[in-house]
Enzyme design. Structure first.
Site, PDB file in Angstrom:
ATOM      1  N   LYS A 178       9.102  14.301 -76.081  1.00 47.69           N
ATOM      2  CA  LYS A 178       9.604  13.032 -75.533  1.00 47.69           C
ATOM      3  C   LYS A 178       8.392  12.109 -75.386  1.00 47.69           C
ATOM      4  O   LYS A 178       7.614  12.226 -74.451  1.00 47.69           O
ATOM      5  CB  LYS A 178      10.289  13.320 -74.196  1.00 47.69           C
ATOM      6  CG  LYS A 178      10.359  12.202 -73.187  1.00 47.69           C
ATOM      7  CD  LYS A 178      11.182  11.009 -73.597  1.00 47.69           C
ATOM      8  CE  LYS A 178      11.085   9.947 -72.503  1.00 47.69           C
ATOM      9  NZ  LYS A 178       9.975   9.000 -72.702  1.00 47.69           N
ATOM     10  N   GLY A 198       0.936  12.482 -67.604  1.00 47.41           N
ATOM     11  CA  GLY A 198       1.423  11.214 -67.078  1.00 47.41           C
ATOM     12  C   GLY A 198       1.026  11.054 -65.624  1.00 47.41           C
ATOM     13  O   GLY A 198       0.026  11.637 -65.169  1.00 47.41           O
ATOM     14  N   SER A 199       1.833  10.300 -64.901  1.00 44.69           N
ATOM     15  CA  SER A 199       1.463   9.934 -63.530  1.00 44.69           C
ATOM     16  C   SER A 199       1.886  11.009 -62.521  1.00 44.69           C
ATOM     17  O   SER A 199       2.805  11.796 -62.773  1.00 44.69           O
ATOM     18  CB  SER A 199       2.159   8.615 -63.173  1.00 44.69           C
ATOM     19  OG  SER A 199       3.557   8.795 -63.243  1.00 44.69           O
ATOM     20  N   GLY A 254       5.125  13.564 -62.219  1.00 44.73           N
ATOM     21  CA  GLY A 254       4.820  15.005 -62.138  1.00 44.73           C
ATOM     22  C   GLY A 254       5.586  15.679 -61.011  1.00 44.73           C
ATOM     23  O   GLY A 254       6.152  16.764 -61.169  1.00 44.73           O
ATOM     24  N   GLU A 265      -0.663  17.373 -66.358  1.00 41.23           N
ATOM     25  CA  GLU A 265      -1.974  16.722 -66.555  1.00 41.23           C
ATOM     26  C   GLU A 265      -1.795  15.309 -66.018  1.00 41.23           C
ATOM     27  O   GLU A 265      -1.144  14.492 -66.665  1.00 41.23           O
ATOM     28  CB  GLU A 265      -2.359  16.634 -68.035  1.00 41.23           C
ATOM     29  CG  GLU A 265      -2.041  17.840 -68.886  1.00 41.23           C
ATOM     30  CD  GLU A 265      -3.046  18.941 -68.720  1.00 41.23           C
ATOM     31  OE1 GLU A 265      -4.164  18.655 -68.294  1.00 41.23           O
ATOM     32  OE2 GLU A 265      -2.687  20.089 -68.992  1.00 41.23           O
ATOM     33  N   CYS A 324      -7.223   8.506 -68.722  1.00 40.29           N
ATOM     34  CA  CYS A 324      -7.019   9.332 -67.526  1.00 40.29           C
ATOM     35  C   CYS A 324      -8.341   9.693 -66.862  1.00 40.29           C
ATOM     36  O   CYS A 324      -8.442   9.732 -65.649  1.00 40.29           O
ATOM     37  CB  CYS A 324      -6.227  10.579 -67.872  1.00 40.29           C
ATOM     38  SG  CYS A 324      -6.992  11.562 -69.157  1.00 40.29           S
ATOM     39  N   GLU A 358      -5.504   5.338 -58.245  1.00 38.30           N
ATOM     40  CA  GLU A 358      -5.735   5.000 -59.648  1.00 38.30           C
ATOM     41  C   GLU A 358      -5.125   3.631 -59.977  1.00 38.30           C
ATOM     42  O   GLU A 358      -3.982   3.367 -59.621  1.00 38.30           O
ATOM     43  CB  GLU A 358      -5.052   6.073 -60.508  1.00 38.30           C
ATOM     44  CG  GLU A 358      -5.262   5.910 -61.986  1.00 38.30           C
ATOM     45  CD  GLU A 358      -4.494   6.963 -62.796  1.00 38.30           C
ATOM     46  OE1 GLU A 358      -3.285   7.137 -62.557  1.00 38.30           O
ATOM     47  OE2 GLU A 358      -5.112   7.605 -63.661  1.00 38.30           O
TER      48      GLU A 358
HETATM   49  P1  NAD Z   1       4.353   8.041 -66.580  1.00 41.52           P
HETATM   50  O1  NAD Z   1       4.284   9.190 -65.656  1.00 41.52           O
HETATM   51  O2  NAD Z   1       4.988   6.791 -66.109  1.00 41.52           O
HETATM   52  O3  NAD Z   1       5.115   8.430 -67.930  1.00 41.52           O
HETATM   53  C1  NAD Z   1       4.721   9.558 -68.686  1.00 41.52           C
HETATM   54  C2  NAD Z   1       5.921  10.077 -69.447  1.00 41.52           C
HETATM   55  O4  NAD Z   1       6.893  10.543 -68.502  1.00 41.52           O
HETATM   56  C3  NAD Z   1       6.633   9.029 -70.312  1.00 41.52           C
HETATM   57  O5  NAD Z   1       7.058   9.632 -71.520  1.00 41.52           O
HETATM   58  C4  NAD Z   1       7.825   8.654 -69.452  1.00 41.52           C
HETATM   59  O6  NAD Z   1       8.924   8.184 -70.210  1.00 41.52           O
HETATM   60  C5  NAD Z   1       8.163   9.982 -68.808  1.00 41.52           C
HETATM   61  N1  NAD Z   1       8.947   9.871 -67.570  1.00 41.52           N
HETATM   62  C6  NAD Z   1       9.002   8.832 -66.702  1.00 41.52           C
HETATM   63  N2  NAD Z   1       9.887   9.089 -65.710  1.00 41.52           N
HETATM   64  C7  NAD Z   1      10.401  10.324 -65.961  1.00 41.52           C
HETATM   65  C8  NAD Z   1      11.355  11.145 -65.293  1.00 41.52           C
HETATM   66  N3  NAD Z   1      11.975  10.761 -64.186  1.00 41.52           N
HETATM   67  N4  NAD Z   1      11.623  12.364 -65.829  1.00 41.52           N
HETATM   68  C9  NAD Z   1      11.008  12.791 -66.944  1.00 41.52           C
HETATM   69  N5  NAD Z   1      10.103  12.043 -67.625  1.00 41.52           N
HETATM   70  C10 NAD Z   1       9.806  10.825 -67.141  1.00 41.52           C
HETATM   71  O7  NAD Z   1       2.854   7.795 -67.057  1.00 41.52           O
HETATM   72  P2  NAD Z   1       2.313   6.694 -68.063  1.00 41.52           P
HETATM   73  O8  NAD Z   1       2.375   5.376 -67.353  1.00 41.52           O
HETATM   74  O9  NAD Z   1       2.963   6.843 -69.382  1.00 41.52           O
HETATM   75  O10 NAD Z   1       0.783   7.169 -68.227  1.00 41.52           O
HETATM   76  C11 NAD Z   1      -0.193   6.844 -67.306  1.00 41.52           C
HETATM   77  C12 NAD Z   1      -0.523   8.011 -66.410  1.00 41.52           C
HETATM   78  O11 NAD Z   1      -0.829   9.157 -67.201  1.00 41.52           O
HETATM   79  C13 NAD Z   1      -1.741   7.756 -65.583  1.00 41.52           C
HETATM   80  O12 NAD Z   1      -1.536   8.213 -64.274  1.00 41.52           O
HETATM   81  C14 NAD Z   1      -2.819   8.572 -66.271  1.00 41.52           C
HETATM   82  O13 NAD Z   1      -3.900   8.934 -65.468  1.00 41.52           O
HETATM   83  C15 NAD Z   1      -2.040   9.748 -66.742  1.00 41.52           C
HETATM   84  N6  NAD Z   1      -2.723  10.442 -67.835  1.00 41.52           N
HETATM   85  C16 NAD Z   1      -3.266  11.688 -67.595  1.00 41.52           C
HETATM   86  C17 NAD Z   1      -3.965  12.365 -68.602  1.00 41.52           C
HETATM   87  C18 NAD Z   1      -4.565  13.749 -68.365  1.00 41.52           C
HETATM   88  O14 NAD Z   1      -4.939  14.421 -69.344  1.00 41.52           O
HETATM   89  N7  NAD Z   1      -4.671  14.212 -67.140  1.00 41.52           N
HETATM   90  C19 NAD Z   1      -4.091  11.772 -69.858  1.00 41.52           C
HETATM   91  C20 NAD Z   1      -3.531  10.505 -70.064  1.00 41.52           C
HETATM   92  C21 NAD Z   1      -2.837   9.857 -69.045  1.00 41.52           C
END
Ligand code: NAD
Length: 494
Positions: free
Chosen positions: A188, A241-242, A246, A264, A299, A398
């Site tokens: 996804k 993601g965020s 998570g 992550e 990140c 962040e």
């Molecule tokens: P996000 O959490 O908003 O989205 C990430 C993914 O989750 C997207 O595909 C989104 O559609 C999906 N998502 C959103 N709501 C969901 C739900 N309710 N259920 C299931 N999936 C859902 O994050 P973002 O804005 O895409 O990315 C930015 C974040 O990612 C920042 O916090 C950044 O630090 C983090 N990040 C971490 C790493 C790492 O390796 N630790 C790497 C890159 C980015």
């Protein structure tokens, strides 16, 4: 990377995109689609299918079927290895196309995207291709008359949810080891950057990956992501993601089938500059790019700069000069240092966090403006803030934007207290000429990755993962394979 190659690709028409389920491209069952708007100029590029629970269920069923039929999971390891290498070949052959497509979608400056996206994705597939036939089981040291075998088995169906900042690189960090271990995958992508991953999926099919082994469901997190997270037949979920999302995934697992969830997440990574740093000019240059590349949407970005008081003013002057001289503009222009902010939503978040930092007493040394080097695009000049206090939001949360918060420290103990003073633990940097201090700091800082006298650049051979609220799993390196393998014991009476 040549400007003329990029210009030849930048205006290519992109067809509306479907879902990949069981080797076939199709619209969402509901017929719904989301517009893909480029952050470079606000133009709509195409649409992506908006998957709902029905589509996600079909994708999971296809993945399960392919897994149980053994079209991939029981294919001879040497054959699987060849296909993963062929995927890497295809990525390399389509390097420019993938890089430009990704930049049109998410706005990363091409110089960075060129290396970090197709460049690293190809390397990731090669690395895990070489692992396929080296996943050995174990024989336990059991008493006479017994035999204890430890098998390593693919877990089954892997759900992978990835963000928009480096879709191809992070997607490959999950897909390649999951496939190397013999699993089937439902991916996804982020609704803000799906295009390069959809193209990668087609390249996987072209390379001979059997139908149903990799399925892609695009669409919103709230619908497609949630349906994947709550599905009863997904064995593990691997997420980047965020933090707030998570948390929702852990809840979804608890309320469904207790699937394992690897997270992550984000960070507020400290970059610590001591007065004995070997080269302060170099430290300033690398530290600036350690936060500002990809408009701070990294990140591991070193977003908190801790500088020893004796060199603080000099160092901040250097940084201010570097930040104000960085070229921000069209991310498809090879001479730009920084491209676009990925979405209007992210730009608004950057601006509001910056405004609150100023209200709380931080001082803006440079940047922070919304600018328009390309009409209709989302751009922000890199901001350096000093006068930041450890309890301010800007020192603790962040931004995920081009905003650097600078704080002074007095001695090593003070630096460690500040460095560890957030809920995160993803990455850090330490600049010092003392080998002993470098090792002490590596041990003292709570983070999954500590750079010494550099910032950024660890390759596929080393793990990336966070501690505390930055996550609980690792991408990259041989260690990532553990997520995608189950241990099974055979206890045999001889
Ligand atoms: P996000 O959490 O908003 O989205 C990430 C993914 O989750 C997207 O595909 C989104 O559609 C999906 N998502 C959103 N709501 C969901 C739900 N309710 N259920 C299931 N999936 C859902 O994050 P973002 O804005 O895409 O990315 C930015 C974040 O990612 C920042 O916090 C950044 O630090 C983090 N990040 C971490 C790493 C790492 O390796 N630790 C790497 C890159 C980015």
């Amino acid at each position: 990377m040549k400007q003329e190659h990029i210009d030849a690709l930048r205006h290519q028409t992109i067809p509306d995109q479907g879902l990949l389920i069981d080797g076939q491209w199709a619209a969402a069952a509901s017929g719904q689609a989301l517009p893909v708007v480029s952050p470079i100029d606000g133009q709509q590029l195409c649409t992506i299918a908006a998957a709902g629970a029905v589509d996600v269920d079909r994708a999971v069923q296809a993945a399960r079927r392919s897994f149980e039929q053994g079209v991939w999971s029981r294919m001879a390891p040497a054959e699987r290895k060849k296909i993963l290498h062929r995927i890497a070949d295809r990525i390399e052959a389509h390097h420019a196309e993938l890089a430009v497509l990704g930049v049109r979608d998410n706005g990363t400056e091409i110089a960075m995207a060129w290396k970090a996206e197709p460049g690293s994705a190809a390397g990731t597939f090669r690395y895990y291709a070489e692992c396929v036939d080296k996943i050995n089981g174990e024989i336990a040291p059991t008493p006479e008359g017994t035999l204890g075998l430890i098998h390593k088995e693919a877990v089954g169906v892997v759900g992978a949810i990835v963000p928009w900042n480096f879709p191809l690189m992070i997607g490959a960090w999950k897909i390649a080891p999951a496939l190397a271990a013999g699993n089937s995958v439902v991916l996804k992508p982020s609704e803000d950057a799906s295009l390069s991953l959809l193209r990668l999926a087609q390249l996987c099919l072209d390379a001979g990956l059997p139908a149903g082994v990799l399925n892609v469901v695009t669409g919103s997190g709230a619908e497609a992501g949630e349906a994947l997270a709550r599905h009863m037949d997904v064995d593990i979920l691997t997420f980047t993601g965020s933090g707030p999302v998570g948390r929702m995934l852990l809840k979804a697992s608890a309320e469904s089938n207790l699937k394992r969830v690897y997270l992550e997440l984000g960070g507020k990574s400290p970059n610590v500059v001591f007065e004995d740093a070997p080269d302060l000019a170099q430290a300033a240059k690398v530290s600036a790019m350690g936060i500002f590349r990809n408009s701070g949407q990294v990140c591991v970005a070193g977003s908190r700069l801790l500088v020893q008081r004796s060199v603080h003013d000099e160092f901040v002057d250097r940084l201010q000069n570097i930040a104000s001289s960085l070229r921000v503009g069209d991310p498809l222009d090879v001479t730009m240092d920084i491209g676009a902010v990925s979405s209007a939503r992210q730009l608004t978040r950057n601006q509001s966090m910056l405004a609150r930092a100023l209200e709380q007493g931080a001082r803006l040394r440079t940047g922070g403006q919304v600018i328009a080097p390309v009409p209709g695009g989302q751009f922000m000049s890199p901001a350096v803030l000093d006068g930041v206090q450890p309890e301010m939001e800007i020192a603790r949360q962040e931004v995920f934007g081009p905003v650097l918060a600078v704080m002074p420290f007095d001695d090593e103990a003070h630096a460690v207290r500040l460095a560890n003073g957030t809920e995160y633990g993803l990455a850090a940097g330490v600049w010092t000429g003392s080998l002993s201090r470098a090792h002490r700091m590596v041990r003292a800082i709570k983070a999954g990755l500590v750079h010494v006298n550099t910032y950024g650049g660890p390759d596929i051979t080393v793990p990336l993962g966070g501690v505390r609220q930055s996550g609980n799993g690792h991408d990259k390196s041989m260690h990532a394979l553990d997520k995608y393998l189950d241990l099974k014991t055979a206890w045999i009476q001889l």
